[in-house]
Design an enzyme around this catalytic site. Sequence first.
Site, PDB file in Angstrom:
ATOM      1  N   GLY A  81       0.799  -1.226   0.000  1.00  0.00           N
ATOM      2  CA  GLY A  81       0.000   0.000   0.000  1.00  0.00           C
ATOM      3  C   GLY A  81       0.822   1.260   0.000  1.00  0.00           C
ATOM      4  O   GLY A  81       0.281   2.363   0.046  1.00  0.00           O
TER       5      GLY A  81
ATOM      6  N   THR B 186       3.967  -0.299  -6.844  1.00  0.00           N
ATOM      7  CA  THR B 186       3.567  -0.639  -8.217  1.00  0.00           C
ATOM      8  C   THR B 186       3.445   0.614  -9.074  1.00  0.00           C
ATOM      9  O   THR B 186       3.863   0.634 -10.234  1.00  0.00           O
ATOM     10  CB  THR B 186       2.230  -1.413  -8.200  1.00  0.00           C
TER      11      THR B 186
ATOM     12  N   ASN C 215      -4.502  -2.151   0.858  1.00  0.00           N
ATOM     13  CA  ASN C 215      -4.211  -1.596  -0.463  1.00  0.00           C
ATOM     14  C   ASN C 215      -5.233  -2.115  -1.463  1.00  0.00           C
ATOM     15  O   ASN C 215      -5.481  -3.313  -1.532  1.00  0.00           O
ATOM     16  CB  ASN C 215      -2.793  -2.015  -0.873  1.00  0.00           C
TER      17      ASN C 215
ATOM     18  N   GLY D 174       6.037  -5.903  -0.435  1.00  0.00           N
ATOM     19  CA  GLY D 174       6.726  -5.317   0.701  1.00  0.00           C
ATOM     20  C   GLY D 174       6.572  -6.171   1.947  1.00  0.00           C
ATOM     21  O   GLY D 174       5.844  -7.162   1.967  1.00  0.00           O
TER      22      GLY D 174
ATOM     23  N   GLU E  94       5.289  -7.650   5.195  1.00  0.00           N
ATOM     24  CA  GLU E  94       3.883  -7.770   5.601  1.00  0.00           C
ATOM     25  C   GLU E  94       3.760  -8.389   6.985  1.00  0.00           C
ATOM     26  O   GLU E  94       4.501  -9.320   7.328  1.00  0.00           O
ATOM     27  CB  GLU E  94       3.108  -8.639   4.605  1.00  0.00           C
TER      28      GLU E  94
END
Length: 852
Positions: A158, A162, A206, A432, A434
């Site tokens: 989030g 990307t 996200n 990423g 988590e």
Amino acid sequence: QYARVWIPDPEEVWKSAELLKDYKPGDKVLQLRLEEGKDLEYCLDPKTKELPPLRNPDILVGENDLTALSYLHEPAVLHNLKVRFIDSKLIYTYCGIVLVAINPYEQLPIYGEDIINAYSGQNMGDMDPHIFAVAEEAYKQMARDERNQSIIVSGESGAGKTVSAKYAMRYFATVSGSASEANVEEKVLASNPIMESIGNAKTTRNDNSSRFGKYIEIGFDKRYRIIGANMRTYLLEKSRVVFQAEEERNYHIFYQLCASAALPEFKTLRLENANYFHYTKQGGSPVIDGIDDAKEMVNTRQACTLLGISDSYQMGIFRILAGILHLGNVEFASRDADSCTIPPKHEPLTIFCDLMGVEYEEMAHWLCHRKLATATETYIKPISKLHAINARDALAKHIYANLFNWIVDHVNKALHSAVKQHSFIGVLDIYGFETFEINSFEQFCINYANEKLQQQFNMHVFKLEQEEYMKEQIPWTLIDFYDNQPCINLIEAKMGILDLLDEECKMPKGSDDTWAQKLYNTHLNKCALFEKPRLSNKAFIIQHFADKVEYQCEGFLEKNKDTVYEEQIKVLKSSKFKLLPELFQDEEKVLSPTSATSSGRVPLSRTVVKPAKTRPSQTSKEHKKTVGHQFRNSLHLLMETLNATTPHYVRCIKPNDFKFPFTFDEKRAVQQLRACGVLETIRISAAGFPSRWTYQEFFSRYRVLMKQRDVLSDRKQTCKNVLEKLILDKDKYQFGKTKIFFRAGQVAYLEKIRADKLRAACIRIQKTIRGWLMRKKYMRMRKAAITIQRYVRGYQARCYAKFLRRTRAAITIQKFQRMYVVHKRYQCMRAATIALQALLRGYMARNKYQMV
């Protein structure tokens, strides 16, 4: 005015305060006044007696580069980022060699083609921080140093990784152009909507979270134009296909399909809305605010067409995806504890079989049974309802994973170029770090990958820096930093977590519980980074570089083995539907390190499909590789690739957990800054020499700044002599054995001098050429002007002569006219005078006569 300082605060992390009284050595308490006007006494630590960090002057707040701050510490960095983000709406900030990008959760007008053109050709520090500046630096270094580059985009889920990766690729596509007639750059960008639709999903953190890792190598020719690209993918989160947590979604493509169910070409797929299918309704959040799934489907199909995936293949893909949805609705009824059955003429299974082109009876039979082979005989054994559901879900995951890999292969074929690649820039967009309430195998692999990436960052920014100074005999004070090698050893070393997991998967009666006990026996109280939760015997805790994470052991073995029943695969392979058998062709091939490297993709799961009467072969051994083992191999391959390139780092920061636009949560931000190495980068960037050149490179680059008499046969001495003239402050650089080391900003200064010199030379050349062109133009204009003047003057002279003649004629006419008028008047006057004279003379004569 007294000094201003930062003091710790439980809510805002750091608060600004002003000293009310000067500090004197020995004082135990500081008299402070907070910004809101409240006075307080701040007690110093009696042991360390460490004073609170000083605040930077206001003129420095909002600096583009954090390393330019006078006082470099955590509160200064946090405040600078907050001021730029909240007050100035600036989401990018430099931190030495790292670009810090804060997700604004809002569309910003800073990515247009005019912005790309503005950054093209500029040095990194010349303009405001931007992802385009990093992309330009990578592109420029590739051309200048002839070395492959990588842009490593990292951060939490989030944080905007990307999007950053997407804009970096858009920059390369725009500035470099394409070497072929087919627009390769358009195809590279077109791969994004495809990969996002099949590999991204909505999570609680996200709306467009990448559930797989992606490394795209953008290839360039000798003229540094894009010729093609290649994509590698890592660890697709297959479990999401069959299960989603609350407020999450499955992969976007399923919802795009359901939203497009009314289209005529999709009628045969017999789709319903997302709430109808078990695989799309579990999260209870089928719609994302602001996203129209039907429009996204149009974009996905257009991208497929651009990448050469024909309409028939596209419909085949959608047919398989629809089949997966219908498979998820297949239900089982228990006969007894060890067997189950599917209701007769079960509609979801009927639709699935029709779409997949397989026999209903065969599929129904093997969904409820499995084959067990011994050395002499083969048994067909019924399975329980729970095992049947697990087998159904495993099949769905396997079909989706193979379809995903098939699409990636076709995207790579479309992006492949026959022209020889000269160099490449890789863009890494990988999940990423988590941590959720329940963390399973996927989070473990994701966090393992982030440990490796963090180590690569440490190696590049810290260890290699200091080792380089020592090797070059440069004076340098070693700086301590967090080394996460022990954590990586805990995961991947011999008898590490992955080894024990693979070992347990080979055991006939291996289970998650027995594996957990092996973990406790091997690592508990022996490794400081491994802990056991107090209230659980089925979980373990790892102290990662970013945070402590508790993993639930349940499901680890099953996900690591990733087994699908052979008979179900055989049924699918016998399908009359051409595309379906294609998905399983690669399963017959042996994966070797050479083939993995050349193809650019390491498959992450393989089904064990072994005939009962075959000898064990290399192929079967390869098939038995677990997901963890394959992921570890593919991760090592990625790290080798990254280490062979010049890396550029983009650290994405998530400003809050609620996706509020331009809202800054200090606690969340500082957690990420501490974890991703930004603060350590500041420390070493300010203290060290981040730029370095070999003497030959320096000579070649800055030869233009040297006069002929400065050039000696000894390159090293030549560079020393010239540099001493160019940079007077000797603290700004150091001479090593083979390289020159520069402090931050010095290379930019030299580049400016070089650019000024080249600009002066260009101006001189331009001046001479322009003078010659202007003289030529002047002579042509002068000759033309003289010719025009000659004709004009002749015309004017003729006109003047005509005027003189006409004037002379007019005067002559006037003369005679005036003479005639005067003569006429004279004749009249003379006649009148004579007449008067005659009368007068007659009168006088008569009078005289009469008097006589």
